[in-house]
Write a protein that holds these residues in place. Structure first.
Motif, PDB file in Angstrom:
ATOM      1  N   SER A 280      13.330   7.896   5.180  1.00 32.13           N
ATOM      2  CA  SER A 280      12.616   7.206   4.104  1.00 32.13           C
ATOM      3  C   SER A 280      11.316   6.689   4.686  1.00 32.13           C
ATOM      4  O   SER A 280      11.104   6.724   5.906  1.00 32.13           O
ATOM      5  CB  SER A 280      13.447   6.063   3.514  1.00 32.13           C
ATOM      6  N   GLY A 281      10.432   6.188   3.826  1.00 27.81           N
ATOM      7  CA  GLY A 281       9.166   5.691   4.337  1.00 27.81           C
ATOM      8  C   GLY A 281       8.344   5.006   3.266  1.00 27.81           C
ATOM      9  O   GLY A 281       8.714   4.970   2.090  1.00 27.81           O
ATOM     10  N   GLY A 282       7.224   4.453   3.699  1.00 32.28           N
ATOM     11  CA  GLY A 282       6.351   3.757   2.764  1.00 32.28           C
ATOM     12  C   GLY A 282       5.124   3.238   3.472  1.00 32.28           C
ATOM     13  O   GLY A 282       4.768   3.706   4.552  1.00 32.28           O
ATOM     14  N   GLY A 283       4.489   2.244   2.852  1.00 33.09           N
ATOM     15  CA  GLY A 283       3.294   1.682   3.446  1.00 33.09           C
ATOM     16  C   GLY A 283       2.521   0.825   2.462  1.00 33.09           C
ATOM     17  O   GLY A 283       2.974   0.556   1.348  1.00 33.09           O
ATOM     18  N   ARG A 284       1.324   0.444   2.901  1.00 28.26           N
ATOM     19  CA  ARG A 284       0.467  -0.453   2.110  1.00 28.26           C
ATOM     20  C   ARG A 284      -0.588   0.362   1.374  1.00 28.26           C
ATOM     21  O   ARG A 284      -1.091   1.363   1.895  1.00 28.26           O
ATOM     22  CB  ARG A 284      -0.167  -1.480   3.046  1.00 28.26           C
ATOM     23  N   TYR A 285      -0.932  -0.086   0.161  1.00 25.46           N
ATOM     24  CA  TYR A 285      -1.946   0.621  -0.651  1.00 25.46           C
ATOM     25  C   TYR A 285      -2.794  -0.405  -1.399  1.00 25.46           C
ATOM     26  O   TYR A 285      -2.719  -0.570  -2.602  1.00 25.46           O
ATOM     27  CB  TYR A 285      -1.282   1.618  -1.602  1.00 25.46           C
ATOM     28  N   ASN A 286      -3.683  -1.062  -0.671  1.00 20.35           N
ATOM     29  CA  ASN A 286      -4.450  -2.182  -1.223  1.00 20.35           C
ATOM     30  C   ASN A 286      -5.521  -1.766  -2.228  1.00 20.35           C
ATOM     31  O   ASN A 286      -6.007  -2.602  -2.984  1.00 20.35           O
ATOM     32  CB  ASN A 286      -5.110  -2.972  -0.094  1.00 20.35           C
TER      33      ASN A 286
END
Length: 417
Positions: A280-286
């Motif tokens: 799984s994964g993800g992150g920041r998207y400002n």
């Protein structure tokens, strides 16, 4: 005329009753973790305008170029089946003005996504994803909390041995400077790159970092690292994420080549890994909310593929021993004359909170016992003929073998429902 034998489309799967309890377990774990983190459920349409994804996910990504299911409706509008959950959630937050309430806001979803790709183990064209989006906080603590939340999901399922791989793709300025360095480096030996990376080199050089081709991976191993191009604020944010992960005692490592496959990411990106493979994964998207016409809200999130999670449960021996749960009570009439009592008895049992079922047709004691055991029931409740004692039932405890005749109300009382 020969009847056609129907089969499901390639890249899809049926979840049959014998396996659906495993899905309930994963969904229950997801909802429990969401509740513990005060994340509220959001449900967005399977269909969105195609431009939502091409604008947010990125024109040069594999999702938009190769994997998205698109269609034109009767009004000539270009629509797309949902390939991922973040863009639709952002659109819903903006359209529903959820940002006008208390922030930060944590939202979660569980639902199908659609991507046209080569089907494989845990990778389907229609797959199910549990995702969480945290909107309104720019703190590195929010990034670490999401990683901990993803790990907690697997912990609830009994999976151990997970690690977190963390990277940073920086802000727009960081990426612009780094893209120039990366393009200059890769052009020195461009013939070693695959066809896709040659195209990505011109459209979006950072997409080359996501290539899995051995030749490209080897070339990229010696490439300038994005971490060296981070501006002071981005470097400070990355340090804050590391400090937060250290404070939680979470197992993690920094990966300078980690970029993930979506263009909306800024700053932190991460993957949860098991045995060296991402699960799984993800992150920041400002920048995503402003890009979609909303306020400039900082945000971060992650997604978990449940088909891949099911494979992980099997591979790690974390599957539950118990199968699908049977009914509490299996009700069988012994004769046609007793059949009219079946539905009222079933209704009384269900209103008392007991799962109850019946074949609705007469059977002898031997047949009734056989079907009750096969159904996985805890009790067999047999109805005699109408002329038998009014309201009496014959109850057999299938765990102990004890058999008793009693009024139905007494049975309900004994079961404490």
């Amino acid at each position: 005329m020969k009847t056609k034998e129907w089969i499901r489309p390639r890249g899809t799967a049926d979840v049959l009753p014998e396996e659906s309890f495993l899905w309930h377990r994963m969904e229950d774990a997801a909802r429990k973790v969401a509740r513990l983190h005060h994340a509220k459920e959001i449900r967005t349409p399977l269909l969105e305008y195609e431009e939502l994804y091409s604008r947010s996910v990125g024109d040069a990504t594999d999702i938009v170029e190769k994997e998205m299911y698109t269609l034109t409706d009767r009004g000539g509008r270009q629509l797309a089946l949902r390939p991922e959950g973040t863009a639709g959630t952002a659109r819903a937050v903006i359209q529903g003005r959820l940002f006008s309430g208390p922030l930060p806001l944590k939202l979660y979803y569980i639902g199908p996504m659609f991507r046209y790709e080569r089907p494989g183990q845990g990778r389907l064209r229609q797959h199910t994803q549990f995702g969480v989006e945290a909107v309104g906080s720019a703190s590195p603590l929010a990034d670490a909390e999401l990683m901990a939340m993803a790990l907690r999901f697997y912990e609830e399922l009994g999976v151990t041995g997970l690690t977190v791989s963390v990277g940073s793709v920086g802000c727009e300025g960081c990426r612009r400077d780094y893209a120039a360095k990366l393009k200059s480096y890769l052009r020195q030996d461009a013939e070693a790159l695959c066809t896709d990376c040659l195209r990505r080199l011109e459209l979006n050089p950072l997409r080359t970092l996501d290539c899995k081709q051995p030749g490209c991976r080897s070339r990229l191993g010696q490439a300038p690292q994005l971490s060296a191009s981070l501006c002071p604020p981005c470097r400070s944010h990355a340090g804050g994420v590391d400090a937060a992960l250290d404070s939680l005692g979470l197992p993690y490592e920094r990966d300078p080549l980690l970029v993930r496959g979506l263009d909306y990411y800024t700053g932190t990106v991460f993957e949860i890994q098991h045995g060296g493979s991402a699960v799984s994964g993800g992150g920041r998207y400002n920048a995503l909310y402003a890009e979609l016409g909303g306020p400039p809200l900082p945000a971060a999130g992650f997604g978990v593929g449940l088909e891949r999670t099911l494979l992980l449960l099997r591979d790690t021996g974390a599957l539950p021993n118990a199968g699908p749960q049977g009914p509490d009570v299996w009700v069988v009439p012994l004769s046609e004359a007793a059949c009219p009592r079946v539905l009222p008895v079933l209704d009384a049992l269900r209103r008392a909170g007991m799962a109850a079922d019946s074949p609705l047709e007469p059977a002898g004691w031997k047949g009734a016992l056989k079907t009750a055991v096969r159904a996985g029931a805890s009790y067999l409740l047999v109805l005699g003929e109408e002329e038998d004692d009014a309201g009496m039932v014959e109850v057999k405890d299938l765990a102990t073998g004890l058999q008793t005749r009693m009024p139905l109300d007494a049975f309900l009382y004994r079961c404490g429902r």
